[in-house]
Design an enzyme around this catalytic site. Structure first.
Site, PDB file in Angstrom:
ATOM      1  N   SER A  80      20.467 -22.286  13.728  1.00 14.38           N
ATOM      2  CA  SER A  80      19.810 -21.295  14.599  1.00 14.38           C
ATOM      3  C   SER A  80      19.189 -21.897  15.848  1.00 14.38           C
ATOM      4  O   SER A  80      18.613 -21.168  16.654  1.00 14.38           O
ATOM      5  CB  SER A  80      18.681 -20.588  13.841  1.00 14.38           C
ATOM      6  OG  SER A  80      19.136 -20.078  12.638  1.00 14.38           O
ATOM      7  N   THR A 194      14.875 -19.833  14.221  1.00 15.85           N
ATOM      8  CA  THR A 194      14.212 -20.228  15.469  1.00 15.85           C
ATOM      9  C   THR A 194      12.947 -21.035  15.207  1.00 15.85           C
ATOM     10  O   THR A 194      12.145 -20.657  14.356  1.00 15.85           O
ATOM     11  CB  THR A 194      13.810 -18.930  16.216  1.00 15.85           C
ATOM     12  OG1 THR A 194      14.998 -18.258  16.584  1.00 15.85           O
ATOM     13  CG2 THR A 194      12.981 -19.223  17.438  1.00 15.85           C
ATOM     14  N   THR A 212      15.797 -21.648  20.433  1.00 18.46           N
ATOM     15  CA  THR A 212      16.740 -20.956  19.533  1.00 18.46           C
ATOM     16  C   THR A 212      18.143 -20.944  20.119  1.00 18.46           C
ATOM     17  O   THR A 212      18.321 -21.086  21.332  1.00 18.46           O
ATOM     18  CB  THR A 212      16.275 -19.494  19.325  1.00 18.46           C
ATOM     19  OG1 THR A 212      17.051 -18.895  18.288  1.00 18.46           O
ATOM     20  CG2 THR A 212      16.408 -18.665  20.578  1.00 18.46           C
ATOM     21  N   ARG A 222      23.640 -12.416  26.017  1.00 14.48           N
ATOM     22  CA  ARG A 222      22.466 -11.839  25.338  1.00 14.48           C
ATOM     23  C   ARG A 222      21.326 -12.853  25.283  1.00 14.48           C
ATOM     24  O   ARG A 222      21.517 -14.031  24.981  1.00 14.48           O
ATOM     25  CB  ARG A 222      22.852 -11.414  23.926  1.00 14.48           C
ATOM     26  CG  ARG A 222      21.717 -10.795  23.103  1.00 14.48           C
ATOM     27  CD  ARG A 222      20.971 -11.817  22.280  1.00 14.48           C
ATOM     28  NE  ARG A 222      19.993 -11.202  21.376  1.00 14.48           N
ATOM     29  CZ  ARG A 222      19.094 -11.887  20.674  1.00 14.48           C
ATOM     30  NH1 ARG A 222      19.040 -13.190  20.769  1.00 14.48           N
ATOM     31  NH2 ARG A 222      18.257 -11.269  19.879  1.00 14.48           N
ATOM     32  N   THR A 245       9.448 -15.083  15.505  1.00  9.80           N
ATOM     33  CA  THR A 245      10.815 -15.325  15.067  1.00  9.80           C
ATOM     34  C   THR A 245      11.355 -14.022  14.489  1.00  9.80           C
ATOM     35  O   THR A 245      10.594 -13.148  14.096  1.00  9.80           O
ATOM     36  CB  THR A 245      10.877 -16.472  14.036  1.00  9.80           C
ATOM     37  OG1 THR A 245      12.243 -16.707  13.675  1.00  9.80           O
ATOM     38  CG2 THR A 245      10.085 -16.161  12.787  1.00  9.80           C
ATOM     39  N   GLY A 246      12.676 -13.913  14.439  1.00 12.64           N
ATOM     40  CA  GLY A 246      13.288 -12.690  13.930  1.00 12.64           C
ATOM     41  C   GLY A 246      14.051 -11.971  15.025  1.00 12.64           C
ATOM     42  O   GLY A 246      14.397 -12.586  16.042  1.00 12.64           O
TER      43      GLY A 246
HETATM   44  N1  ASP Z   1      14.155 -14.506  17.885  1.00 11.05           N
HETATM   45  C1  ASP Z   1      15.468 -15.065  18.017  1.00 11.05           C
HETATM   46  C2  ASP Z   1      16.292 -14.194  18.915  1.00 11.05           C
HETATM   47  O1  ASP Z   1      16.232 -12.982  18.807  1.00 11.05           O
HETATM   48  C3  ASP Z   1      16.214 -15.231  16.749  1.00 11.05           C
HETATM   49  C4  ASP Z   1      15.474 -15.710  15.554  1.00 11.05           C
HETATM   50  O2  ASP Z   1      14.273 -15.920  15.568  1.00 11.05           O
HETATM   51  O3  ASP Z   1      16.145 -15.874  14.542  1.00 11.05           O
HETATM   52  O4  ASP Z   1      17.069 -14.728  19.661  1.00 11.05           O
END
Ligand code: ASP
Length: 336
Positions: A80, A194, A212, A222, A245-246
């Site tokens: 990631s 991330t 990330t 994106r 994160t997320g």
């Molecule tokens: N926040 C990150 C994103 O949307 C991805 C992640 O944290 O897994 O790019």
């Protein structure tokens, strides 16, 4: 590879660390022994350790943060972040990162390719340009100009996972995350994601960074929350710092990390501030969050730390005191 048993979990902390952790969880004003460093996701104990090498020698938080995040960026097992990150749907590894220091400085790179340490490029954007954000080709050209080398970031493992994904080409962020976890080598740790890292140095100064490869198999171009100042990261040296994160699209909608820091400004603890950010997101988008995960970590100017997530499964790690590693599961909003 990190063995989770090597971590000192809250249940097995040494007595001194338990006392310190209790102090950190208390709401009262704290006597925290600085420095401290906190990161999203348990595997980032290794990143905290690298940051600690600088923090424990009275170094600046910003230097520690950069060194710490670089460890995760260079780890091919982390699919990631950085080298070995899963590519977009066209097979291109595009990286996002941002960094903030104690002086109000901030820098960010978005959608940069072939550069293994976007956090370091972000730092140079902050320190050597009149700008805050460089994207794509421009960020890459700047990195080369600053002496970074062009590198192939797509590992055989990530390429294999991408080629398997191509067979169905179905994009669903949370399905993708599950897929990534299932494909990991036996014994590798779960919950890679991330890295968001926050640190306070011995002088009480705060810095933070977030890095990330974004959502795997995303559309070309994106960008998520991670490199967006205020969304994936926010640092205010008078108040505190937060990082996320997320699923980045959801974090951006509520300017998540800035929301957390503003709540701390008005007296909320870091954990309460993270919870408020998650609740705001849920209120706004409850019918659209399906299986999504979103988590925040935060630290305030007193050195108190906290976290909160939308769902079960988010963990974080910090290093405190004499260099004790602590890993914790975050509390979460949706209990079933
Ligand atoms: N926040 C990150 C994103 O949307 C991805 C992640 O944290 O897994 O790019």
């Amino acid at each position: 590879m990190i063995n989770r048993r090597k971590f000192l979990r809250h249940s097995v902390l040494s007595t001194g660390a338990i006392l310190l952790a209790q102090q950190l969880n208390a709401k009262s004003k704290l006597e925290v022994k600085l420095p401290l460093v906190i990161s999203t996701w348990a595997p980032n104990v290794k990143a905290n350790k690298a940051a600690w090498e600088i923090l424990s020698k009275s170094g600046r938080a910003i230097d520690a943060i950069e060194k710490g995040v670089m460890v995760t960026e260079a780890d091919p097992e982390d699919t990631s972040v950085g080298y070995g990150g899963l590519p977009d749907r066209d097979g291109r590894v595009t990286l996002d990162a941002c960094i903030m220091d104690e002086l109000g400085g901030c820098g960010s790179v978005m959608c940069i390719e072939n550069i293994i340490h976007p956090v370091s490029v972000a730092r140079l954007v902050m320190e050597k340009t009149p700008h805050v954000v460089l994207v794509g080709e421009g960020a890459y050209a700047f990195a080369l100009q600053q002496g970074f080398k062009k590198e192939n970031l797509l590992t055989p493992n990530s390429e294999k996972i991408w080629k398997e994904w191509l067979k169905s080409s179905k994009y669903n962020p949370m399905e993708t995350m599950k897929h990534m976890k299932e494909k990991r080598a036996p014994g590798s740790i779960d919950n890679h994601d991330t890295i968001g890292m926050l640190a306070m140095d011995v002088n009480g100064n705060l810095s933070g960074a977030c890095s990330t490869s974004g959502m795997a198999f995303k559309m070309k171009g994106r960008v998520g929350d991670s490199p967006i100042i205020g969304a994936g990261l926010f640092v205010d040296n008078e108040v505190g710092a937060a990082t996320a994160t997320g699923v980045g699209e959801e974090v951006i909608r509520i300017c998540g990390s800035h929301t957390g820091v503003e709540e701390m400004r008005y007296g909320k603890s870091p954990r309460e501030a993270c919870q408020i950010a998650v609740e705001r997101m849920y209120k706004l988008r409850k019918n659209n969050l399906n299986d999504m995960q979103i988590g925040f970590i935060a630290v305030n100017k007193s050195g108190e730390m906290g976290a909160f997530a939308l769902r079960e499964g988010f963990n974080y790690c910090y290093r405190i005191g004499e260099g004790v590693d602590v890993v914790k599961d975050a509390e979460f909003l949706l209990k079933n």
